[in-house]
Motif scaffolding. Structure first.
Motif, mmCIF file in Angstrom:
data_model
loop_
_atom_site.group_PDB
_atom_site.id
_atom_site.type_symbol
_atom_site.label_atom_id
_atom_site.label_comp_id
_atom_site.label_asym_id
_atom_site.label_seq_id
_atom_site.Cartn_x
_atom_site.Cartn_y
_atom_site.Cartn_z
ATOM 1 N N VAL A 92 0.859 -1.187 0.000
ATOM 2 C CA VAL A 92 0.000 0.000 0.000
ATOM 3 C C VAL A 92 0.891 1.231 0.000
ATOM 4 N N ASN A 93 0.538 2.173 -0.859
ATOM 5 C CA ASN A 93 1.248 3.458 -0.840
ATOM 6 C C ASN A 93 0.427 4.461 -0.038
ATOM 7 N N ASN A 94 -0.674 4.932 -0.674
ATOM 8 C CA ASN A 94 -1.496 5.908 0.045
ATOM 9 C C ASN A 94 -2.948 5.469 0.142
ATOM 10 N N GLY A 95 -3.203 4.219 -0.176
ATOM 11 C CA GLY A 95 -4.552 3.680 0.014
ATOM 12 C C GLY A 95 -5.609 4.278 -0.894
ATOM 13 N N HIS A 96 -5.208 4.718 -2.089
ATOM 14 C CA HIS A 96 -6.209 5.262 -3.019
ATOM 15 C C HIS A 96 -6.766 4.199 -3.961
ATOM 16 N N GLY A 97 -6.240 2.998 -3.881
ATOM 17 C CA GLY A 97 -6.812 1.900 -4.667
ATOM 18 C C GLY A 97 -8.194 1.584 -4.117
ATOM 19 N N ALA A 98 -9.203 1.562 -4.996
ATOM 20 C CA ALA A 98 -10.577 1.414 -4.500
ATOM 21 C C ALA A 98 -11.311 0.267 -5.183
ATOM 22 N N GLY A 153 0.132 10.555 -12.554
ATOM 23 C CA GLY A 153 -1.293 10.825 -12.463
ATOM 24 C C GLY A 153 -1.494 12.278 -12.077
ATOM 25 N N ASN A 154 -2.724 12.731 -12.207
ATOM 26 C CA ASN A 154 -3.026 14.134 -11.958
ATOM 27 C C ASN A 154 -3.264 14.419 -10.478
ATOM 28 N N CYS A 155 -3.558 13.382 -9.700
ATOM 29 C CA CYS A 155 -3.872 13.582 -8.280
ATOM 30 C C CYS A 155 -2.582 13.521 -7.467
ATOM 31 N N VAL A 158 -1.986 10.308 -5.227
ATOM 32 C CA VAL A 158 -1.877 8.967 -5.800
ATOM 33 C C VAL A 158 -0.400 8.691 -6.072
ATOM 34 N N SER A 159 -0.024 7.431 -5.961
ATOM 35 C CA SER A 159 1.399 7.089 -6.106
ATOM 36 C C SER A 159 1.820 7.062 -7.571
ATOM 37 N N LEU A 160 3.090 6.740 -7.795
ATOM 38 C CA LEU A 160 3.590 6.483 -9.155
ATOM 39 C C LEU A 160 3.385 4.992 -9.493
ATOM 40 N N GLY A 168 -1.456 3.880 -16.297
ATOM 41 C CA GLY A 168 -1.209 5.185 -15.676
ATOM 42 C C GLY A 168 -1.433 6.343 -16.626
ATOM 43 N N HIS A 169 -2.617 6.966 -16.497
ATOM 44 C CA HIS A 169 -2.941 8.124 -17.332
ATOM 45 C C HIS A 169 -2.486 9.417 -16.670
ATOM 46 N N GLY A 170 -2.100 10.383 -17.495
ATOM 47 C CA GLY A 170 -1.681 11.665 -16.941
ATOM 48 C C GLY A 170 -1.644 12.734 -18.010
ATOM 49 N N ILE A 217 6.040 -6.784 -5.606
ATOM 50 C CA ILE A 217 6.026 -5.456 -4.981
ATOM 51 C C ILE A 217 7.212 -4.676 -5.536
ATOM 52 N N VAL A 218 6.910 -3.558 -6.153
ATOM 53 C CA VAL A 218 7.947 -2.731 -6.767
ATOM 54 C C VAL A 218 8.590 -1.872 -5.678
ATOM 55 N N THR A 219 9.893 -2.020 -5.532
ATOM 56 C CA THR A 219 10.574 -1.219 -4.509
ATOM 57 C C THR A 219 11.214 0.030 -5.106
ATOM 58 N N VAL A 448 -12.405 -1.756 -19.362
ATOM 59 C CA VAL A 448 -12.389 -1.129 -18.032
ATOM 60 C C VAL A 448 -10.954 -0.808 -17.633
ATOM 61 N N TYR A 449 -10.652 0.457 -17.418
ATOM 62 C CA TYR A 449 -9.318 0.819 -16.934
ATOM 63 C C TYR A 449 -9.126 0.198 -15.555
ATOM 64 N N VAL A 450 -8.146 -0.676 -15.433
ATOM 65 C CA VAL A 450 -8.031 -1.503 -14.231
ATOM 66 C C VAL A 450 -7.878 -0.665 -12.956
HETATM 67 C C1 FAD Z 1 -8.539 10.876 -6.361
HETATM 68 C C2 FAD Z 1 -7.962 9.925 -7.349
HETATM 69 C C3 FAD Z 1 -7.308 10.388 -8.473
HETATM 70 C C4 FAD Z 1 -6.768 9.509 -9.398
HETATM 71 N N1 FAD Z 1 -6.107 10.002 -10.488
HETATM 72 C C5 FAD Z 1 -5.557 9.148 -11.372
HETATM 73 C C6 FAD Z 1 -4.825 9.628 -12.499
HETATM 74 O O1 FAD Z 1 -4.671 10.825 -12.708
HETATM 75 N N2 FAD Z 1 -4.311 8.715 -13.365
HETATM 76 C C7 FAD Z 1 -4.455 7.371 -13.176
HETATM 77 O O2 FAD Z 1 -3.977 6.602 -13.994
HETATM 78 N N3 FAD Z 1 -5.125 6.892 -12.110
HETATM 79 C C8 FAD Z 1 -5.672 7.733 -11.218
HETATM 80 N N4 FAD Z 1 -6.363 7.252 -10.140
HETATM 81 C C9 FAD Z 1 -6.529 5.798 -10.003
HETATM 82 C C10 FAD Z 1 -5.278 5.194 -9.385
HETATM 83 O O3 FAD Z 1 -4.421 4.784 -10.421
HETATM 84 C C11 FAD Z 1 -5.652 3.961 -8.539
HETATM 85 O O4 FAD Z 1 -6.570 4.319 -7.551
HETATM 86 C C12 FAD Z 1 -4.405 3.327 -7.932
HETATM 87 O O5 FAD Z 1 -4.741 2.029 -7.486
HETATM 88 C C13 FAD Z 1 -3.887 4.135 -6.774
HETATM 89 O O6 FAD Z 1 -2.626 3.659 -6.407
HETATM 90 P P1 FAD Z 1 -2.029 4.040 -4.969
HETATM 91 O O7 FAD Z 1 -0.697 3.407 -4.886
HETATM 92 O O8 FAD Z 1 -2.093 5.492 -4.836
HETATM 93 O O9 FAD Z 1 -3.059 3.329 -4.008
HETATM 94 P P2 FAD Z 1 -2.802 2.047 -3.058
HETATM 95 O O10 FAD Z 1 -4.146 1.669 -2.546
HETATM 96 O O11 FAD Z 1 -1.769 2.373 -2.065
HETATM 97 O O12 FAD Z 1 -2.278 0.920 -4.031
HETATM 98 C C14 FAD Z 1 -3.151 0.352 -4.977
HETATM 99 C C15 FAD Z 1 -2.739 -1.083 -5.245
HETATM 100 O O13 FAD Z 1 -1.528 -1.087 -5.962
HETATM 101 C C16 FAD Z 1 -0.727 -2.192 -5.544
HETATM 102 N N5 FAD Z 1 0.530 -1.602 -5.116
HETATM 103 C C17 FAD Z 1 0.693 -0.468 -4.427
HETATM 104 N N6 FAD Z 1 2.002 -0.194 -4.308
HETATM 105 C C18 FAD Z 1 2.656 -1.168 -4.954
HETATM 106 C C19 FAD Z 1 4.019 -1.428 -5.187
HETATM 107 N N7 FAD Z 1 4.971 -0.609 -4.738
HETATM 108 N N8 FAD Z 1 4.334 -2.529 -5.896
HETATM 109 C C20 FAD Z 1 3.382 -3.355 -6.378
HETATM 110 N N9 FAD Z 1 2.072 -3.165 -6.175
HETATM 111 C C21 FAD Z 1 1.724 -2.077 -5.473
HETATM 112 C C22 FAD Z 1 -1.494 -2.932 -4.475
HETATM 113 O O14 FAD Z 1 -2.161 -4.024 -5.071
HETATM 114 C C23 FAD Z 1 -2.493 -1.913 -4.001
HETATM 115 O O15 FAD Z 1 -3.707 -2.509 -3.577
HETATM 116 C C24 FAD Z 1 -6.906 8.117 -9.203
HETATM 117 C C25 FAD Z 1 -7.554 7.639 -8.065
HETATM 118 C C26 FAD Z 1 -8.076 8.515 -7.139
HETATM 119 C C27 FAD Z 1 -8.768 7.976 -5.936
#
Ligand code: FAD
Length: 493
Positions: A92-98, A153-155, A158-160, A168-170, A217-219, A448-450
């Protein structure tokens, strides 16, 4: 042992059940195997709630404890430890995966990656190494300070890695492709806990660019970076009332999208949302045109929209870093926050707007919000990035399956009281909206964009319906993750 806090040890008192005692004991044992800066937080630790907070509360994973890793070796060690103890784990990076599939993870270990957030630019200035837990804002700021940029990404929050592993759209994808198209190599902890470098010569390279969540897991990520030689951006924004749906989306089709030939420096972005200051009863349409290398969006793009008579309009200029702010995605703005909302998304890829379907979508959304006011925070999002950089990469060369698409559409049901009844109503509305849009597109398969997926669509919708794609992914999955350790996020199998 010292890394597992005393508060957590005291938390063992809370752990009246044998399961909880076992979990606490495990956490102490794991902590002893990690680097000095790593930490392990259990449920009774004051930090536990914040490190495990999610952007969406719906079908969220549940963790017995969270490991705050400080080195890539910590990640490998945690994976080995979890395997030895037959305990599930999730990066988990920032928990934005939904996606709802992550909700299947309960009583597992959160491998919290935020400690790995470094940016290191190579001497030749053409690539940079990013920590596997880095957020978009850290990438943008870290590079900008050296007059560099790359696709994120634009947010801000959200992580890289999260978006990148699914494509990964941006905003820079028209120039440089998806986030994953810019990967040069990845360091990956695989299911057996070994650290492997994956680059273009590795068998997993193809899969990591679109289906990467399934394999490890990508480090760290080595990615291409670019000089900021077009730093300026301008925006024109408009709010339209619902009576303008047909004219607005006809204009977007004809003046901006142009059958997939939108200019590389133009982005169109809109969403249906409630804004009682403009219309107290019905949703409005918030619409942006963003233009690169400009201080004012060219009038040839804005004039057709001004002519429609928007309720309000605005314009401004800044640089690349301001795009997140203008669209409400900056770190201190609403979309970024973890506000205790349940979010259910229903994405679908499109080539062009079907105008009658846009009317039906708007009317259905309006009726849905009016009959269930608790869904009033919901939006329907329409993202029209430029696509040249995405189209330029041969489609079969990566696991990202939808290079030909021009638009990313996503009804997002948002609600606060997460009751089963409300979730059911939200699901019915979101599903209905997606069906309207998909049916009108004439596309046989749901695309569906995954990274936006709800989670019930299945591998063909996430990774492409072509048999060869499914076969290739399954073969790689059975070779590299036969026990499905990385099968919580949009599992291939
Ligand atoms: C407000 C908002 C804005 C967004 N904007 C964009 C955008 O501009 N472009 C876009 O493409 N998407 C966007 N998204 C969608 C985003 O790509 C997904 O929600 C993504 O899953 C978020 O990744 P996270 O690491 O931030 O969240 P996390 O919940 O931390 O991680 C998501 C999942 O990724 C996997 N994961 C995390 N870290 C790693 C790692 N280091 N190695 C391997 N697996 C890992 C895990 O399975 C985890 O459940 C947006 C989502 C939100 C909520």
């Amino acid at each position: 042992m010292s890394k597992f806090s005393l508060r957590n040890m005291a938390g063992a008192m809370w752990a009246a059940t044998s399961l909880a005692n076992a979990v606490c004991g495990s956490a102490v044992e794991l902590a002893a195997r990690l680097s000095p800066d790593a930490k392990v937080y259990g449920p009774n630790d004051s930090n536990f709630a914040s490190v495990t907070a999610r952007w969406s509360t719906y079908s969220a994973p549940g963790f017995a404890f969270s490991v705050e890793v400080a080195t890539e070796q910590d990640v490998a060690e945690t994976v080995k430890f979890a395997n030895e103890n037959n305990t599930p784990y999730l990066a988990v990076n920032n928990g934005h995966g939904a996606i709802i599939t992550v909700g299947k993870m309960q009583e597992g270990i959160q491998i919290h990656m935020r400690g790995l957030n470094s940016v290191k630019i190579a001497d030749d200035g053409k690539t940079a190494d990013f920590g596997g837990g880095i957020l978009a804002k850290e990438v943008i700021d870290g590079l900008w300070a050296k007059n560099k940029q790359t696709v994120t990404g634009n947010c801000h929050c959200v992580s890289l890695a999260g978006p990148g592993l699914g494509g990964g759209h941006g905003m820079l994808q028209g120039r440089h492709g998806l986030i994953s198209d810019n990967f040069v190599s990845l360091k990956l902890v695989t299911a057996d806990g070994t650290i492997t470098k994956v680059d273009k010569d590795h068998e997993l390279w193809w899969a990591m660019q679109g289906a990467g969540h399934n394999f490890g897991i990508v480090t760290s990520i080595t990615s291409k970076i670019y000089d900021t030689n077009r730093p300026l951006w301008a925006y024109a924004s408009f709010i339209f009332t619902g009576d303008k749906v047909e004219e607005l989306y006809t204009n977007i089709n004809e003046k901006l999208l142009k059958d997939g030939n939108q200019e590389v420096d133009i982005i169109n972005y809109s969403y249906f949302t409630m804004d009682p200051t403009v219309d107290p009863v019905n949703p409005v349409i918030m619409f942006f045109i963003l233009q690169e290398n400009a201080v004012l969006v060219d009038e040839k793009f804005t004039a057709p929209f001004t002519a429609l008579g928007p309720a309000t309009s605005a314009a401004g200029a800044g640089d690349y870093r301001d795009l997140s702010v203008w669209t409400g995605n900056a770190e201190n703005q609403t979309f970024c926050q973890k506000l205790g909302f349940a979010a259910m998304r229903y994405p679908v890829e499109l080539q062009v707007y079907n105008v009658p379907a846009m009317r039906e979508t708007y009317d259905t959304f309006t009726a849905g919000l009016q009959s269930t006011p608790a869904l009033g925070f919901s939006v329907v999002l329409f993202e029209g990035y430029s696509t040249q950089g995405v189209h330029a990469v041969p489609a079969p060369s990566t696991a990202y399956p939808f290079r030909e698409s021009n638009l990313l559409v996503s009804p997002v049901m948002l609600f606060q009281e997460d009751t089963p009844e409300l979730a059911e109503t939200a699901n019915a509305l979101g599903t209905q909206l997606r069906e309207i849009i998909h049916k009108a597109s004439g596309e046989p398969n749901l695309r569906v964009y995954v990274n936006y997926a709800l989670g019930n669509e299945g591998p063909e919708a996430w990774y492409g319906a072509e048999q060869w794609r499914q076969d290739k992914l399954k073969t790689l999955k059975s070779k590299y993750d036969p026990e499905g350790k990385f099968s919580f996020f949009a599992p291939i199998a």
